[in-house]
Structures are given as structure tokens and as C-alpha cells.
Design a protein around this motif. Structure first.
Motif, PDB file in Angstrom:
ATOM      1  N   TYR A 116       0.826  -1.386  -0.042  1.00 36.49           N
ATOM      2  CA  TYR A 116      -0.006  -0.032   0.123  1.00 36.49           C
ATOM      3  C   TYR A 116       0.920   1.227  -0.048  1.00 36.49           C
ATOM      4  CZ  TYR A 116      -4.211   2.792   0.990  1.00 36.49           C
ATOM      5  OH  TYR A 116      -5.279   3.579   1.101  1.00 36.49           O
ATOM      6  N   GLN A 117       1.710   1.363   0.934  1.00 32.38           N
ATOM      7  CA  GLN A 117       2.625   2.708   1.084  1.00 32.38           C
ATOM      8  C   GLN A 117       3.788   2.561  -0.310  1.00 32.38           C
ATOM      9  OE1 GLN A 117       4.509   2.135   4.746  1.00 32.38           O
ATOM     10  NE2 GLN A 117       6.517   1.639   4.047  1.00 32.38           N
ATOM     11  N   GLY A 118       3.998   1.311  -0.624  1.00 33.63           N
ATOM     12  CA  GLY A 118       5.007   1.306  -1.912  1.00 33.63           C
ATOM     13  C   GLY A 118       4.327   1.770  -2.880  1.00 33.63           C
ATOM     14  N   VAL A 119       3.243   1.482  -3.222  1.00 39.26           N
ATOM     15  CA  VAL A 119       2.624   2.196  -4.625  1.00 39.26           C
ATOM     16  C   VAL A 119       2.508   3.781  -4.430  1.00 39.26           C
ATOM     17  CG1 VAL A 119       0.036   1.671  -4.741  1.00 39.26           C
ATOM     18  CG2 VAL A 119       1.210   1.713  -6.621  1.00 39.26           C
ATOM     19  N   MET A 120       1.760   4.146  -3.265  1.00 45.34           N
ATOM     20  CA  MET A 120       1.704   5.536  -3.014  1.00 45.34           C
ATOM     21  C   MET A 120       3.107   6.336  -3.176  1.00 45.34           C
ATOM     22  SD  MET A 120      -0.414   5.435   0.579  1.00 45.34           S
ATOM     23  CE  MET A 120       0.100   7.160   0.829  1.00 45.34           C
ATOM     24  N   SER A 121       4.092   5.504  -2.746  1.00 46.36           N
ATOM     25  CA  SER A 121       5.322   6.338  -2.761  1.00 46.36           C
ATOM     26  C   SER A 121       5.794   6.369  -4.186  1.00 46.36           C
ATOM     27  CB  SER A 121       6.443   5.638  -1.878  1.00 46.36           C
ATOM     28  OG  SER A 121       7.331   6.413  -1.554  1.00 46.36           O
ATOM     29  N   VAL A 122       5.571   5.285  -5.003  1.00 45.76           N
ATOM     30  CA  VAL A 122       5.955   5.217  -6.226  1.00 45.76           C
ATOM     31  C   VAL A 122       5.334   6.443  -7.161  1.00 45.76           C
ATOM     32  CG1 VAL A 122       5.927   4.151  -8.617  1.00 45.76           C
ATOM     33  CG2 VAL A 122       6.399   2.792  -6.730  1.00 45.76           C
ATOM     34  N   ILE A 123       4.041   6.828  -6.806  1.00 42.83           N
ATOM     35  CA  ILE A 123       3.441   7.760  -7.630  1.00 42.83           C
ATOM     36  C   ILE A 123       3.967   9.174  -7.178  1.00 42.83           C
ATOM     37  CG2 ILE A 123       1.216   9.070  -7.968  1.00 42.83           C
ATOM     38  CD1 ILE A 123      -0.146   6.285  -7.461  1.00 42.83           C
ATOM     39  N   GLU A 124       4.124   9.434  -5.535  1.00 43.20           N
ATOM     40  CA  GLU A 124       4.808  10.579  -5.394  1.00 43.20           C
ATOM     41  C   GLU A 124       6.044  11.077  -5.830  1.00 43.20           C
ATOM     42  OE1 GLU A 124       6.983  12.899  -2.656  1.00 43.20           O
ATOM     43  OE2 GLU A 124       7.275  10.860  -2.850  1.00 43.20           O
ATOM     44  N   CYS A 125       6.834   9.925  -6.131  1.00 42.44           N
ATOM     45  CA  CYS A 125       8.146   9.809  -6.442  1.00 42.44           C
ATOM     46  C   CYS A 125       8.442  10.265  -7.751  1.00 42.44           C
ATOM     47  CB  CYS A 125       9.042   8.488  -6.260  1.00 42.44           C
ATOM     48  SG  CYS A 125      10.765   8.580  -6.710  1.00 42.44           S
ATOM     49  N   VAL A 126       7.516   9.845  -8.668  1.00 42.69           N
ATOM     50  CA  VAL A 126       7.751   9.915 -10.294  1.00 42.69           C
ATOM     51  C   VAL A 126       7.185  11.214 -10.612  1.00 42.69           C
ATOM     52  CG1 VAL A 126       6.660   8.892 -12.549  1.00 42.69           C
ATOM     53  CG2 VAL A 126       7.558   7.167 -10.672  1.00 42.69           C
ATOM     54  N   CYS A 127       6.303  11.718  -9.967  1.00 45.24           N
ATOM     55  CA  CYS A 127       5.359  12.957 -10.468  1.00 45.24           C
ATOM     56  C   CYS A 127       5.935  14.128  -9.801  1.00 45.24           C
ATOM     57  CB  CYS A 127       3.865  12.980 -10.379  1.00 45.24           C
ATOM     58  SG  CYS A 127       3.162  11.433 -11.553  1.00 45.24           S
ATOM     59  N   ASP A 128       6.230  15.229 -10.607  1.00 41.82           N
ATOM     60  CA  ASP A 128       6.645  16.415  -9.766  1.00 41.82           C
ATOM     61  C   ASP A 128       5.302  17.579 -10.083  1.00 41.82           C
ATOM     62  OD1 ASP A 128       6.802  17.596 -12.227  1.00 41.82           O
ATOM     63  OD2 ASP A 128       9.117  17.417 -12.092  1.00 41.82           O
ATOM     64  N   HIS A 129       5.684  18.810  -9.421  1.00 45.66           N
ATOM     65  CA  HIS A 129       4.513  19.775  -9.532  1.00 45.66           C
ATOM     66  C   HIS A 129       4.093  20.148 -11.066  1.00 45.66           C
ATOM     67  CE1 HIS A 129       8.405  22.028 -10.141  1.00 45.66           C
ATOM     68  NE2 HIS A 129       7.561  22.921 -10.807  1.00 45.66           N
ATOM     69  N   ARG A 130       4.907  19.581 -12.188  1.00 46.32           N
ATOM     70  CA  ARG A 130       4.596  20.104 -13.523  1.00 46.32           C
ATOM     71  C   ARG A 130       3.825  18.925 -14.032  1.00 46.32           C
ATOM     72  NH1 ARG A 130      10.774  20.666 -15.042  1.00 46.32           N
ATOM     73  NH2 ARG A 130      10.793  18.615 -13.986  1.00 46.32           N
ATOM     74  N   ASP A 131       3.585  17.868 -13.510  1.00 50.80           N
ATOM     75  CA  ASP A 131       3.071  16.676 -14.238  1.00 50.80           C
ATOM     76  C   ASP A 131       1.751  16.686 -14.013  1.00 50.80           C
ATOM     77  OD1 ASP A 131       5.659  15.764 -15.361  1.00 50.80           O
ATOM     78  OD2 ASP A 131       6.296  14.853 -13.410  1.00 50.80           O
ATOM     79  N   VAL A 132       1.117  15.633 -15.058  1.00 48.65           N
ATOM     80  CA  VAL A 132      -0.382  15.530 -14.774  1.00 48.65           C
ATOM     81  C   VAL A 132      -0.709  14.059 -14.763  1.00 48.65           C
ATOM     82  CG1 VAL A 132      -2.756  16.015 -15.955  1.00 48.65           C
ATOM     83  CG2 VAL A 132      -0.767  17.638 -16.312  1.00 48.65           C
ATOM     84  N   ILE A 133      -1.528  13.728 -13.942  1.00 51.68           N
ATOM     85  CA  ILE A 133      -1.866  12.484 -13.652  1.00 51.68           C
ATOM     86  C   ILE A 133      -3.391  12.157 -14.139  1.00 51.68           C
ATOM     87  CG2 ILE A 133      -2.510  10.610 -12.049  1.00 51.68           C
ATOM     88  CD1 ILE A 133      -0.216  11.859 -10.275  1.00 51.68           C
ATOM     89  N   VAL A 134      -3.713  10.966 -14.849  1.00 48.45           N
ATOM     90  CA  VAL A 134      -4.902  10.713 -15.475  1.00 48.45           C
ATOM     91  C   VAL A 134      -5.297   9.133 -14.598  1.00 48.45           C
ATOM     92  CG1 VAL A 134      -6.384  10.224 -17.400  1.00 48.45           C
ATOM     93  CG2 VAL A 134      -4.793  11.995 -17.511  1.00 48.45           C
ATOM     94  N   TYR A 135      -6.313   8.936 -14.170  1.00 50.44           N
ATOM     95  CA  TYR A 135      -6.440   7.589 -13.563  1.00 50.44           C
ATOM     96  C   TYR A 135      -7.747   6.998 -13.762  1.00 50.44           C
ATOM     97  CZ  TYR A 135      -8.728  10.389  -9.743  1.00 50.44           C
ATOM     98  OH  TYR A 135      -9.478  11.176  -8.907  1.00 50.44           O
ATOM     99  N   ASP A 136      -8.034   5.970 -13.470  1.00 49.82           N
ATOM    100  CA  ASP A 136      -9.514   5.229 -13.789  1.00 49.82           C
ATOM    101  C   ASP A 136     -10.103   5.583 -12.254  1.00 49.82           C
ATOM    102  OD1 ASP A 136     -11.117   3.024 -13.060  1.00 49.82           O
ATOM    103  OD2 ASP A 136     -10.501   2.576 -15.139  1.00 49.82           O
ATOM    104  N   ALA A 137     -11.481   5.765 -12.597  1.00 47.82           N
ATOM    105  CA  ALA A 137     -12.419   6.263 -11.709  1.00 47.82           C
ATOM    106  C   ALA A 137     -12.413   5.312 -10.351  1.00 47.82           C
ATOM    107  CB  ALA A 137     -13.627   6.633 -12.266  1.00 47.82           C
ATOM    108  N   GLU A 138     -12.374   3.949 -10.892  1.00 44.55           N
ATOM    109  CA  GLU A 138     -12.405   2.831  -9.595  1.00 44.55           C
ATOM    110  C   GLU A 138     -10.942   2.361  -9.181  1.00 44.55           C
ATOM    111  OE1 GLU A 138     -15.085  -0.378 -10.403  1.00 44.55           O
ATOM    112  OE2 GLU A 138     -17.034   1.256 -11.002  1.00 44.55           O
TER     113      GLU A 138
END
Length: 422
Positions: A116-138
Motif C-alpha cells: 500500500y505505502q509502496g505504490v503510494m510512494s511510487v506515484i509521489e516519487c515519479v510525478c513532480d509539480h509540473r506533471d499531470v495524472i490521469v487515473y481510472d475512476a475505480e
């Protein structure tokens, strides 16, 4: 207001249901006892258990138990001490990473201490303040929590309708415009198998959109690893698109029946970046050696014994086909996850809880109720998880119980009586 007073009077959505139904230790936080498997004890009763993510039956496999015990005796539960970067690395951690990467068709991987905390940290690590995330509603809660860690403002992440490629493309157009303005990139996040509905993420269609839009793809394949694809390599393998998944993530909590996780990629530089920048790993203890050695044994068994997957799918098909033929709505599941949707009931959640009490108390069938916020508002599902350890006799007993339950449901017994039917 005193902060504790606020918490004392508001347990949150799930807690509110538990409080209203007085269901703590029954529907929520239940205590299953005995050896892990299809047959366990609940409140002193023998029950047929459909509520464990032990897909391949490895939790009590004799070779797994032996490997776990020997590794614990050899290393203890503390070794290695410290984070990987500082003092907690080992040859076995790195060997396990290579084996995991190879299994899912990637060139390199990073072993994580928790999912759980691992994948949270992957997202936080990969994306900086300039990046945009698009994600599935579910998307799973761990992915949502990771997105909330995004360093940009809320307007820099977009939600597309579940498995809806037209909605995804619409949001990719918006994301591309914003990413160009910000000077950033786009990360698309989805799941291989959605853990509540059992639906498979449309990875084949998502990667097709890479021909039109410049984005990277992160797939959480927690329920697909070990169960989906010809060799158990996940939904990417199933669709033949593993090489188009830029970041492949899975936990060990499902098919591996363990603790830990990993993220894999084809670019070793990206894995090195994660190793040096993932806060949940940099500032936390490395995965203990018994979980590393035990995990390698589990992976070895998954590769060497495809019959475990064959047995799993025999049970899956028998259960799901049986439920469908009896008129139960199990949605569009294409995976072992088996949801039974209880919609349109006049009695709502209290009626469903009467049904589940009857299943447990009088028929010896243990399955879980799932409600909001785990699933969308207005939905209630009974969730069954088939495993390779179940038998066709277990399936038949369960289908007969659901037949009985259906008769009582149609007769209005669960709605008319607050007491558990005899």
C-alpha cells in the motif's frame, strides 16, 4: 472543538455502518481462527471460507512453510536492520528483484517493504509539480492516496470513467494541453484486475492510445500477478502488452500469500531513480530476510507448478458459472474475484446483513460484505475469493447455500425478520 471529541462521534463511513449494525467483530474486524484455508472457525463455528486472498493456496503449502521456518531460524525477523540505502541491502534482495523482473517481462525491479505505502510512494516519487495524472475512476484506495500526494494542485489530475476509453482519451487531451503549459509529462494509472468488481483493466486499448498521446503507464496488478496470463505474469502478459507497461507494480499479499511488493520497469535508470528517491523505502526498514527467502520460494512454486493456476481457474469457473446460472448478478468479472451484487433490495444493508448472518450461522458459508467507500455509493456486494485450495465439493455446498438464500430472499424473510432465520 476537541479533536478527539470529533473523532469519538464520527467513525467514518464504514465505521458508521459498523456502529449502526453493532457489527464490530462480526462483519467488520471478524476473527477467523485455525489453519489458513477454505475451512476455518468463526466464533466457534466451522465455516467454508471465501474471504482470503490466498489465490494459489500458498499460505500453507508445505514447501512455503518450510522455507519460512528455515529462513526465520537462520536470519531472525530483524535481519537486515536499516533501510536498503543505508545498511539493509543484501545479495538476496537484489537476486529476488532480478527474478521478479524476469517473471513479469521487465529488465529490472525494486523490492518494496509494503504494498500500500509502496505504490503510494511510487506515484509521489515519479510525478513532480509540473506533471499531470490521469487515473481510472475505480482505482484502488492506495492509488488514490498516492495521487493525493501529488506535488501539484488538485487541477493537475483527471479521473476518467471506469474502463471507458472515450473518457480516457477526452482526459488525455485535457492533460496533454496542461502538461505542455506546465512543461511536464503525463502518468496514466490503472489496475490490471480491479479487486472489487473483478473486471480486467483495458490495458490493450490503453496502450493503443500511446500511438496518439505521449504518456507513461503505471499498472497496479496486485490481483493479476500469479493468476492472469499464460504463465501467471499478469494482465500485461494476458494481453501481450507487458513491454508497453512503463511501471508494473504488484503486492505479495495476494497470490504470494506474504508481505512485501515490487515495482518493475524496462529502464534500469528509472529503477535506480526510484531506489534513491522513494521516501517509503529510503526512510523505512528493508524487507526482512524471511520474507525475501520466503518470497523467492513462492515465486519458484508459481513458476514450477502451473497446475496451481489450473486448479484455481477450475474453481473460479465452477463458482462463477454456478452463480450466474442461478440468476445471481456477478457483473463482468474476468478474474478470480467474484462479486455478487445485491442491488434493488427494499431492505438495503440491514436485509443483506440478515442474509450474511444466515449464510454464516446456519449454512456455514463465510463471505464478506463490501459497501461504500470501498465501492461506489448505493452498491452492496457479497465478495467471494476462490482459491486453488477450494474443492468442487466446496463450490457445490456454496451454490446450494445460495440457492436456499435466494428462496428466502424472494420470500421476503430477510426483510421481514430482524432475527436470523432458522
Amino acid at each position: 472543538m476537541d479533536i478527539f471529541e470529533k473523532l469519538r462521534n464520527n467513525w467514518g463511513p464504514i465505521g458508521a455502518s459498523a456502529k449502526a449494525l453493532n457489527s464490530h467483530h462480526y462483519f467488520s474486524f471478524p476473527k477467523l481462527e485455525g489453519e489458513i484455508g477454505p475451512h476455518m472457525k468463526f466464533r466457534g463455528m466451522n465455516v467454508l471460507n471465501w474471504s482470503l486472498n490466498n489465490y494459489l493456496g500458498l499460505a500453507n503449502h508445505p514447501e512455503v512453510r518450510k522455507a519460512d521456518a528455515e529462513a526465520s531460524a537462520k536470519w531472525g525477523l530483524a535481519y537486515p536492520m536499516g533501510a536498503r540505502m543505508m545498511s539493509g541491502n543484501s545479495d538476496l534482495h537484489e537476486l529476488f528483484e532480478k527474478e521478479l523482473a524476469e517473471f513479469v517481462g521487465k529488465k529490472d525491479a525494486f523490492l518494496l517493504n509494503y504494498g500500500y505505502q509502496g505504490v503510494m510512494s511510487v506515484i509521489e516519487c515519479v510525478c513532480d509539480h509540473r506533471d499531470v495524472i490521469v487515473y481510472d475512476a475505480e482505482a484502488h484506495a492506495c492509488l488514490i492516496d498516492g495521487i493525493r500526494l501529488h506535488k501539484a494542485k488538485m487541477g493537475q489530475y483527471y479521473k476518467y470513467n471506469h474502463n471507458d476509453m472515450a473518457s480516457l482519451e477526452k482526459n488525455l487531451i485535457r492533460a496533454a494541453k496542461l502538461a505542455e503549459e506546465k512543461g511536464g509529462g503525463i502518468l496514466v494509472i490503472t489496475e490490471g484486475v480491479f479487486g472489487m468488481s473483478g473486471k480486467v483493466g483495458s490495458l490493450d486499448k490503453i496502450v493503443e492510445l500511446k500511438k496518439k498521446y505521449n504518456f507513461r503507464l503505471l499498472v497496479d496488478d496486485a490481483h493479476g500477478f500469479g493468476t492472469m496470463g499464460e504463465n501467471g505474469g499478469g494482465v500485461g502478459e494476458m494481453f501481450g502488452v507487458s513491454e508497453d507497461i512503463d511501471l508494473y507494480f504488484s503486492t505479495f499479499a495476494k497470490s504470494m500469500a506474504a508481505i512485501g511488493a515490487f515495482v518493475a520497469a524496462d529502464d534500469p535508470d528509472i529503477i535506480m531513480f526510484l531506489k534513491y528517491n522513494m521516501r517509503s523505502q529510503t526512510y523505512a526498514k528493508a524487507l526482512p530476510m524471511p520474507y525475501v527467502e520466503g518470497g523467492r520460494k513462492r515465486l519458484e512454486l508459481i513458476k514450477a507448478h502451473p497446475e496451481l493456476r489450473t486448479q484455481l481457474w477450475e474453481i473460479v469457473h465452477a463458482l462463477q458459472n454456478g452463480l450466474r446460472s442461478r440468476g445471481f448478478n456477478i457483473g463482468d468479472t474476468e478474474s478470480p474475484v467474484t462479486p455478487v451484487f445485491m442491488q434493488g433490495l427494499e431492505g438495503g444493508l440491514p436485509e443483506v446483513t440478515n442474509m450474511v448472518r444466515d449464510l454464516r450461522e446456519n449454512m456455514g458459508i463465510f463471505c464478506s460484505i463490501v459497501v461504500y467507500p470501498v465501492i461506489p455509493k448505493g452498491q452492496i456486494i457479497l465478495r467471494l475469493i476462490p482459491t486453488a485450495s477450494h474443492t468442487l465439493e466446496d463450490v457445490e455446498k456454496t451454490l446450494n447455500a445460495f440457492d436456499t438464500m435466494r428462496g428466502k430472499l424472494d420470500a421476503g424473510i430477510y426483510r421481514a425478520n430482524l432475527a436470523v432465520p432458522a
